[in-house]
Scaffold this motif. Sequence first.
Motif, PDB file in Angstrom:
ATOM      1  N   ASN A  25       0.797  -1.219   0.000  1.00  0.00           N
ATOM      2  CA  ASN A  25       0.000   0.000   0.000  1.00  0.00           C
ATOM      3  C   ASN A  25       0.831   1.271   0.000  1.00  0.00           C
ATOM      4  N   SER A  26       2.144   1.162   0.155  1.00  0.00           N
ATOM      5  CA  SER A  26       2.968   2.363   0.112  1.00  0.00           C
ATOM      6  C   SER A  26       3.196   2.831  -1.315  1.00  0.00           C
ATOM      7  N   ASN A  27       2.881   2.000  -2.305  1.00  0.00           N
ATOM      8  CA  ASN A  27       3.032   2.367  -3.704  1.00  0.00           C
ATOM      9  C   ASN A  27       1.886   3.290  -4.084  1.00  0.00           C
ATOM     10  N   GLU A  28       2.190   4.514  -4.489  1.00  0.00           N
ATOM     11  CA  GLU A  28       1.169   5.511  -4.790  1.00  0.00           C
ATOM     12  C   GLU A  28       0.231   5.051  -5.904  1.00  0.00           C
ATOM     13  N   ASN A  29       0.743   4.320  -6.885  1.00  0.00           N
ATOM     14  CA  ASN A  29      -0.085   3.896  -8.004  1.00  0.00           C
ATOM     15  C   ASN A  29      -1.149   2.890  -7.596  1.00  0.00           C
ATOM     16  N   PHE A  30      -0.950   2.178  -6.508  1.00  0.00           N
ATOM     17  CA  PHE A  30      -1.874   1.132  -6.134  1.00  0.00           C
ATOM     18  C   PHE A  30      -2.310   1.250  -4.679  1.00  0.00           C
ATOM     19  N   ARG A  31      -2.470   2.479  -4.174  1.00  0.00           N
ATOM     20  CA  ARG A  31      -2.923   2.685  -2.812  1.00  0.00           C
ATOM     21  C   ARG A  31      -4.397   2.306  -2.725  1.00  0.00           C
ATOM     22  N   SER A  32      -4.751   1.532  -1.744  1.00  0.00           N
ATOM     23  CA  SER A  32      -6.102   0.995  -1.646  1.00  0.00           C
ATOM     24  C   SER A  32      -6.984   1.860  -0.760  1.00  0.00           C
ATOM     25  N   GLU A  33      -8.247   2.020  -1.191  1.00  0.00           N
ATOM     26  CA  GLU A  33      -9.255   2.624  -0.349  1.00  0.00           C
ATOM     27  C   GLU A  33      -9.920   1.493   0.429  1.00  0.00           C
ATOM     28  N   SER A  34     -10.724   1.835   1.417  1.00  0.00           N
ATOM     29  CA  SER A  34     -11.241   0.815   2.324  1.00  0.00           C
ATOM     30  C   SER A  34     -12.065  -0.271   1.636  1.00  0.00           C
ATOM     31  N   ASN A  35     -12.780   0.029   0.564  1.00  0.00           N
ATOM     32  CA  ASN A  35     -13.633  -0.967  -0.082  1.00  0.00           C
ATOM     33  C   ASN A  35     -13.007  -1.569  -1.334  1.00  0.00           C
ATOM     34  N   ASP A  36     -11.792  -1.202  -1.655  1.00  0.00           N
ATOM     35  CA  ASP A  36     -11.131  -1.709  -2.845  1.00  0.00           C
ATOM     36  C   ASP A  36     -10.364  -2.971  -2.513  1.00  0.00           C
ATOM     37  N   ILE A  37     -10.265  -3.838  -3.487  1.00  0.00           N
ATOM     38  CA  ILE A  37      -9.466  -5.049  -3.348  1.00  0.00           C
ATOM     39  C   ILE A  37      -8.408  -5.014  -4.437  1.00  0.00           C
ATOM     40  N   GLU A  38      -7.193  -5.224  -4.047  1.00  0.00           N
ATOM     41  CA  GLU A  38      -6.099  -5.295  -5.011  1.00  0.00           C
ATOM     42  C   GLU A  38      -5.379  -6.604  -4.773  1.00  0.00           C
ATOM     43  N   ILE A  39      -5.292  -7.412  -5.792  1.00  0.00           N
ATOM     44  CA  ILE A  39      -4.653  -8.708  -5.638  1.00  0.00           C
ATOM     45  C   ILE A  39      -3.561  -8.849  -6.680  1.00  0.00           C
ATOM     46  N   LEU A  40      -2.392  -9.162  -6.232  1.00  0.00           N
ATOM     47  CA  LEU A  40      -1.302  -9.470  -7.136  1.00  0.00           C
ATOM     48  C   LEU A  40      -0.984 -10.933  -6.947  1.00  0.00           C
ATOM     49  N   ASP A  41      -1.357 -11.721  -7.924  1.00  0.00           N
ATOM     50  CA  ASP A  41      -1.124 -13.164  -7.891  1.00  0.00           C
ATOM     51  C   ASP A  41       0.127 -13.420  -8.716  1.00  0.00           C
ATOM     52  N   SER A  42       1.083 -14.097  -8.166  1.00  0.00           N
ATOM     53  CA  SER A  42       2.362 -14.293  -8.843  1.00  0.00           C
ATOM     54  C   SER A  42       2.218 -15.066 -10.143  1.00  0.00           C
ATOM     55  N   THR A  43       1.077 -15.711 -10.372  1.00  0.00           N
ATOM     56  CA  THR A  43       0.886 -16.444 -11.620  1.00  0.00           C
ATOM     57  C   THR A  43       0.238 -15.583 -12.699  1.00  0.00           C
ATOM     58  N   ASN A  44      -0.194 -14.374 -12.371  1.00  0.00           N
ATOM     59  CA  ASN A  44      -0.861 -13.504 -13.339  1.00  0.00           C
ATOM     60  C   ASN A  44       0.066 -12.398 -13.818  1.00  0.00           C
ATOM     61  N   ILE A  45      -0.176 -11.960 -15.031  1.00  0.00           N
ATOM     62  CA  ILE A  45       0.587 -10.852 -15.612  1.00  0.00           C
ATOM     63  C   ILE A  45       0.034  -9.520 -15.112  1.00  0.00           C
ATOM     64  N   ALA A  46      -1.291  -9.403 -15.064  1.00  0.00           N
ATOM     65  CA  ALA A  46      -1.942  -8.140 -14.728  1.00  0.00           C
ATOM     66  C   ALA A  46      -2.246  -8.033 -13.238  1.00  0.00           C
ATOM     67  N   LEU A  47      -2.373  -6.787 -12.784  1.00  0.00           N
ATOM     68  CA  LEU A  47      -2.843  -6.497 -11.434  1.00  0.00           C
ATOM     69  C   LEU A  47      -4.357  -6.533 -11.452  1.00  0.00           C
ATOM     70  N   HIS A  48      -4.967  -7.279 -10.551  1.00  0.00           N
ATOM     71  CA  HIS A  48      -6.416  -7.369 -10.439  1.00  0.00           C
ATOM     72  C   HIS A  48      -6.872  -6.288  -9.467  1.00  0.00           C
ATOM     73  N   TYR A  49      -7.678  -5.350  -9.965  1.00  0.00           N
ATOM     74  CA  TYR A  49      -8.149  -4.232  -9.153  1.00  0.00           C
ATOM     75  C   TYR A  49      -9.671  -4.236  -9.195  1.00  0.00           C
ATOM     76  N   LYS A  50     -10.291  -4.372  -8.018  1.00  0.00           N
ATOM     77  CA  LYS A  50     -11.740  -4.495  -7.945  1.00  0.00           C
ATOM     78  C   LYS A  50     -12.281  -3.550  -6.887  1.00  0.00           C
ATOM     79  N   THR A  51     -13.368  -2.848  -7.243  1.00  0.00           N
ATOM     80  CA  THR A  51     -14.094  -2.012  -6.293  1.00  0.00           C
ATOM     81  C   THR A  51     -15.563  -2.428  -6.338  1.00  0.00           C
ATOM     82  N   LYS A  52     -16.414  -1.707  -5.637  1.00  0.00           N
ATOM     83  CA  LYS A  52     -17.842  -1.992  -5.697  1.00  0.00           C
ATOM     84  C   LYS A  52     -18.415  -1.675  -7.076  1.00  0.00           C
ATOM     85  N   LYS A  53     -17.757  -0.782  -7.826  1.00  0.00           N
ATOM     86  CA  LYS A  53     -18.282  -0.348  -9.120  1.00  0.00           C
ATOM     87  C   LYS A  53     -17.662  -1.046 -10.320  1.00  0.00           C
ATOM     88  N   PHE A  54     -16.439  -1.547 -10.197  1.00  0.00           N
ATOM     89  CA  PHE A  54     -15.792  -2.140 -11.358  1.00  0.00           C
ATOM     90  C   PHE A  54     -14.779  -3.198 -10.964  1.00  0.00           C
TER      91      PHE A  54
END
Length: 179
Positions: A25-54
Amino acid sequence: MKSIIFQFITVIVFLSCNKNLKVDNSNENFRSESNDIEILDSTNIALHYKTKKFEVAIFPKEYKDFLPEKRFTPTKSEIEKAELALETKLKNINKEQINQSSSPIIDKNLHKYRRQYFGCIDDNGKKYLLINCFWSDRENSKGWLNGMIMVLDGGSYYWEIEYYIENDELKNLSINGYA
């Protein structure tokens, strides 16, 4: 000696089983808000970013399949601006509702689409986000965190659009046709 080896193997097994790692969470590009989910799975290329809206996949600039040569990695802030533009401006750019007679009207069903974000730079040096969209429960959406989902036909279950960051503008809406 056997105890040390057993402890070492136990730690390795534990770490290898934990596939879902939270992004620092110290990375400014991927700082999470309370309802956001950010998952970095070592088997995936992309960062999975999910909120209530998208729910989106953010691809790094190193991912190049079928994309322009000049690339950048989108930031979370750029994704949020693009998502706001989709929410507020997509209806206007989609007023003709091309290829949406027997499949969903995209601006009325935006919440049902997953999106893949790719950072591109055009020939004039303008940064834009290529947003690749697909119906979230379609069978061929598997692997969406590892590569661009490309489907022939399918109507508005599959579409893409460009978001020009500097101008806050959506351009070049392209909706798949029918077989």
